[in-house]
Motif scaffolding. Structure first.
Motif, PDB file in Angstrom:
ATOM      1  N   CYS A  32      49.191 -67.574 -66.908  1.00 31.19           N
ATOM      2  CA  CYS A  32      48.080 -67.067 -66.090  1.00 31.19           C
ATOM      3  C   CYS A  32      48.534 -66.005 -65.084  1.00 31.19           C
ATOM      4  CB  CYS A  32      47.409 -68.198 -65.317  1.00 31.19           C
ATOM      5  SG  CYS A  32      46.423 -69.288 -66.342  1.00 31.19           S
ATOM      6  N   HIS A  33      49.721 -66.185 -64.512  1.00 36.49           N
ATOM      7  CA  HIS A  33      50.112 -65.356 -63.373  1.00 36.49           C
ATOM      8  C   HIS A  33      50.971 -64.147 -63.699  1.00 36.49           C
ATOM      9  CE1 HIS A  33      48.260 -68.003 -60.449  1.00 36.49           C
ATOM     10  NE2 HIS A  33      48.736 -69.018 -61.160  1.00 36.49           N
ATOM     11  N   ALA A  34      51.558 -64.074 -64.906  1.00 38.95           N
ATOM     12  CA  ALA A  34      52.328 -62.879 -65.270  1.00 38.95           C
ATOM     13  C   ALA A  34      51.362 -61.697 -65.392  1.00 38.95           C
ATOM     14  CB  ALA A  34      53.081 -63.089 -66.575  1.00 38.95           C
ATOM     15  N   VAL A  35      51.820 -60.538 -64.995  1.00 36.96           N
ATOM     16  CA  VAL A  35      51.000 -59.334 -65.098  1.00 36.96           C
ATOM     17  C   VAL A  35      50.636 -59.121 -66.563  1.00 36.96           C
ATOM     18  CG1 VAL A  35      50.970 -56.824 -64.759  1.00 36.96           C
ATOM     19  CG2 VAL A  35      52.098 -58.298 -63.076  1.00 36.96           C
ATOM     20  N   LEU A  44      55.164 -62.060 -61.724  1.00 36.67           N
ATOM     21  CA  LEU A  44      53.978 -62.869 -61.474  1.00 36.67           C
ATOM     22  C   LEU A  44      52.984 -62.178 -60.551  1.00 36.67           C
ATOM     23  CD1 LEU A  44      55.816 -66.291 -61.094  1.00 36.67           C
ATOM     24  CD2 LEU A  44      54.793 -65.297 -63.146  1.00 36.67           C
ATOM     25  N   GLY A  45      52.651 -60.941 -60.886  1.00 39.33           N
ATOM     26  CA  GLY A  45      51.711 -60.173 -60.087  1.00 39.33           C
ATOM     27  C   GLY A  45      50.256 -60.512 -60.329  1.00 39.33           C
ATOM     28  N   ASN A  61      48.414 -63.093 -57.522  1.00 37.54           N
ATOM     29  CA  ASN A  61      49.822 -62.730 -57.448  1.00 37.54           C
ATOM     30  C   ASN A  61      50.559 -63.890 -56.781  1.00 37.54           C
ATOM     31  OD1 ASN A  61      52.326 -61.654 -56.626  1.00 37.54           O
ATOM     32  ND2 ASN A  61      51.477 -59.623 -56.284  1.00 37.54           N
ATOM     33  N   ILE A  62      51.456 -64.544 -57.521  1.00 33.34           N
ATOM     34  CA  ILE A  62      52.280 -65.607 -56.925  1.00 33.34           C
ATOM     35  C   ILE A  62      53.752 -65.220 -56.909  1.00 33.34           C
ATOM     36  CG2 ILE A  62      50.631 -67.450 -57.431  1.00 33.34           C
ATOM     37  CD1 ILE A  62      52.636 -68.329 -59.713  1.00 33.34           C
ATOM     38  N   ASP A 112      60.567 -77.841 -55.606  1.00 30.12           N
ATOM     39  CA  ASP A 112      61.527 -77.135 -56.467  1.00 30.12           C
ATOM     40  C   ASP A 112      60.877 -75.901 -57.092  1.00 30.12           C
ATOM     41  OD1 ASP A 112      63.400 -79.135 -55.900  1.00 30.12           O
ATOM     42  OD2 ASP A 112      63.092 -80.172 -57.820  1.00 30.12           O
ATOM     43  N   LEU A 113      59.628 -76.017 -57.483  1.00 22.50           N
ATOM     44  CA  LEU A 113      58.899 -74.874 -58.049  1.00 22.50           C
ATOM     45  C   LEU A 113      58.809 -73.749 -57.025  1.00 22.50           C
ATOM     46  CD1 LEU A 113      57.153 -73.448 -60.192  1.00 22.50           C
ATOM     47  CD2 LEU A 113      55.179 -74.712 -59.277  1.00 22.50           C
ATOM     48  N   PHE A 114      58.486 -74.075 -55.794  1.00 20.81           N
ATOM     49  CA  PHE A 114      58.394 -73.059 -54.745  1.00 20.81           C
ATOM     50  C   PHE A 114      59.728 -72.335 -54.587  1.00 20.81           C
ATOM     51  CE2 PHE A 114      58.496 -71.936 -50.128  1.00 20.81           C
ATOM     52  CZ  PHE A 114      57.513 -70.963 -50.160  1.00 20.81           C
ATOM     53  N   ALA A 115      60.811 -73.087 -54.545  1.00 26.04           N
ATOM     54  CA  ALA A 115      62.136 -72.475 -54.412  1.00 26.04           C
ATOM     55  C   ALA A 115      62.440 -71.575 -55.609  1.00 26.04           C
ATOM     56  CB  ALA A 115      63.201 -73.556 -54.259  1.00 26.04           C
ATOM     57  N   TYR A 116      62.088 -72.023 -56.811  1.00 24.64           N
ATOM     58  CA  TYR A 116      62.325 -71.214 -58.002  1.00 24.64           C
ATOM     59  C   TYR A 116      61.510 -69.926 -57.959  1.00 24.64           C
ATOM     60  CZ  TYR A 116      62.362 -69.579 -62.788  1.00 24.64           C
ATOM     61  OH  TYR A 116      62.491 -68.773 -63.901  1.00 24.64           O
ATOM     62  N   LEU A 117      60.236 -70.019 -57.593  1.00 25.56           N
ATOM     63  CA  LEU A 117      59.393 -68.818 -57.524  1.00 25.56           C
ATOM     64  C   LEU A 117      59.979 -67.781 -56.573  1.00 25.56           C
ATOM     65  CD1 LEU A 117      55.798 -70.346 -57.480  1.00 25.56           C
ATOM     66  CD2 LEU A 117      56.927 -69.188 -59.393  1.00 25.56           C
ATOM     67  N   LYS A 118      60.612 -68.244 -55.505  1.00 27.38           N
ATOM     68  CA  LYS A 118      61.209 -67.327 -54.526  1.00 27.38           C
ATOM     69  C   LYS A 118      62.379 -66.535 -55.113  1.00 27.38           C
ATOM     70  CE  LYS A 118      59.006 -68.305 -50.621  1.00 27.38           C
ATOM     71  NZ  LYS A 118      58.661 -67.387 -49.568  1.00 27.38           N
TER      72      LYS A 118
END
Length: 177
Positions: A32-35, A44-45, A61-62, A112-118
């Motif tokens: 869903c989130h990939a451009v 992930l725009g 955008n995430i 963990d997901l938040f850290a990975y997204l960063k």
């Protein structure tokens, strides 16, 4: 049961990036989130149009972009969004975002997901607003929807089932939505 930022753990947490990537993959975040119309699933725009009977929703955008993405979000704001469907400004997200399923996810998996997204590349660019007609565009009404449909308690293992069964049930009912 909406998640309030003030009720989230504030303890120091050492994220497991491999677990974050696993949650990212199981959740299908990039679908869903990939451009759209590009091959890098880590960009992930957002922008994907999600048509529904209620209108068209556009995936946000995430990426860790500090202006257009989640780059300035705190971990608590991210958890409140993912598990409770509430934006950092306190607005309700529409349930096209499957936060009711993510509500079942373990706190450690979301952290963990938040850290990975960063760790992923920031992508600049604001996603267009949803094209949702009245009365479905009234975000306050989503609060009532949450009261009706987010009554499930946080997922717990079924002691009468195997570890494999429980892992599968967790993945399907939580991060896999």
């Amino acid at each position: 049961v909406p998640v309030e930022v003030s009720n989230l753990p504030t303890s120091t947490y050492t994220a497991d990036l491999a677990s974050g990537k696993t949650t990212f993959d199981i959740g299908g975040c990039s679908s869903c989130h990939a451009v759209p119309k590009q091959d890098d699933r880590t960009k992930l725009g957002g922008g994907l149009a999600l048509a529904s009977p209620f209108g068209i929703f556009y995936a946000p955008n995430i990426s860790p972009d500090p202006i257009d993405g989640i780059g300035r979000w705190t971990e608590a704001e991210f958890v409140a969004a993912v598990r409770g469907g509430t934006s950092p400004r306190g607005e309700h997200y529409f349930p096209a975002f499957p936060f009711a399923a993510y509500h079942q996810a373990k706190m450690s998996d979301i952290r963990d997901l938040f850290a990975y997204l960063k760790t992923l590349p920031p992508v600049s660019g604001k996603v267009r607003d949803h094209d949702v007609p009245f009365p479905f565009n009234v975000r306050r009404s989503v609060g009532g929807w949450k009261l009706l449909f987010m009554r499930e308690p946080i997922w717990t293992a079924d002691a009468s089932k195997s570890a494999e069964w429980n892992r599968g049930a967790y993945l399907v009912n939580g991060p896999g939505h």
